[in-house]
Design a protein around this motif. Sequence first.
Motif, short mmCIF file in Angstrom:
data_model
loop_
_atom_site.label_atom_id
_atom_site.label_comp_id
_atom_site.label_asym_id
_atom_site.label_seq_id
_atom_site.Cartn_x
_atom_site.Cartn_y
_atom_site.Cartn_z
N ALA A 38 -17.05 56.54 6.81
CA ALA A 38 -16.40 55.74 6.57
C ALA A 38 -15.75 56.09 8.00
N ILE A 39 -15.10 57.17 8.30
CA ILE A 39 -14.71 57.39 9.08
C ILE A 39 -15.34 57.33 10.34
N SER A 40 -16.68 57.42 10.56
CA SER A 40 -17.48 57.33 11.97
C SER A 40 -18.39 56.37 11.50
N VAL A 91 -15.40 46.12 8.86
CA VAL A 91 -14.59 47.17 9.72
C VAL A 91 -14.73 47.94 8.41
N LEU A 92 -13.71 47.59 7.43
CA LEU A 92 -13.07 47.72 6.57
C LEU A 92 -13.43 47.50 5.51
N VAL A 93 -14.37 46.85 4.73
CA VAL A 93 -15.10 46.09 4.08
C VAL A 93 -16.58 47.18 3.94
N ALA A 94 -17.05 47.99 5.51
CA ALA A 94 -18.50 48.95 5.08
C ALA A 94 -17.93 50.31 5.04
N SER A 95 -16.56 50.57 5.74
CA SER A 95 -15.52 51.83 5.14
C SER A 95 -15.38 51.62 4.06
N GLN A 96 -15.08 51.26 2.98
CA GLN A 96 -14.57 51.04 2.15
C GLN A 96 -16.29 51.13 1.43
N ALA A 125 -18.72 52.74 1.83
CA ALA A 125 -19.55 54.43 2.37
C ALA A 125 -18.24 54.99 1.51
N ALA A 126 -16.92 55.47 1.84
CA ALA A 126 -15.98 56.11 1.59
C ALA A 126 -16.18 55.72 -0.57
N ALA A 127 -16.80 54.60 -1.12
CA ALA A 127 -16.25 54.61 -2.54
C ALA A 127 -17.87 54.92 -2.75
N GLN A 128 -18.86 55.51 -1.95
CA GLN A 128 -20.37 56.44 -1.92
C GLN A 128 -20.29 57.61 -1.97
N GLY A 129 -18.79 57.58 -1.07
CA GLY A 129 -18.62 59.28 -1.13
C GLY A 129 -19.32 59.83 0.20
N MET A 130 -19.17 58.93 1.10
CA MET A 130 -19.41 59.22 2.40
C MET A 130 -18.37 59.30 3.89
N GLY A 131 -17.47 59.76 2.65
CA GLY A 131 -16.27 59.75 3.83
C GLY A 131 -15.93 59.86 5.28
#
Length: 189
Positions: free
Chosen positions: A95-97, A79-84, A86-92
């Motif tokens: 990432a939270i969802s 989950v951490l890797v997937a959220s990071q 997503a966040a790195a691609q500007g999809m905050g």
Amino acid sequence: MSGLIILNTDTVPDVRILPPEKSWPQLRDAVIAICSCLVWIVAGSLAMCTSLESLGRLMGISDMLMGVTISAAGTSLPVLVASQAAAAQGMGNMAISNTFGANTFNILIGLGLPWALYCGFAAGGEKYHGLRDDGITISSLILAAVLLAFVALIIASNFVLYRWHAYVFIIMYAAYLIYAVAQDLITEY
């Protein structure tokens, strides 16, 4: 380890590079890749949990403490890797969802489905009485309080995340770990 990598690459189709035109074989490969990855995650999780139970018994560490520390961290890494990512691609929002969705799935399906199956089939419709509290009630209340704190913080900051928010939650997690270890030591004696 290299045998596992070879086995993994032989059972999961590589769908990272797709041609511009969409086709049914691409969709088929993507579905096969998702299903294969889920099988690998289940197998890895089972191996990790069995290993942690054995390690905990050998070291004299309770299942509860192993669960809220090492197991929780190990199962949350995807989950951490997937959220990071997503966040790195500007999809905050994604990432939270993703984080909330994974935890909601774990609580509602990861706990609810096995309990329903056990009570429905193995116990013949009877209640399950084998669950010990072992601090679950207090941990659940702490989880609810942290979730409320997160929502309040996000609303108060007008849905903007700041670095100091991260520090607050890291400190809260460290405090929870200290609490869990202390609770385990008190329960042990």
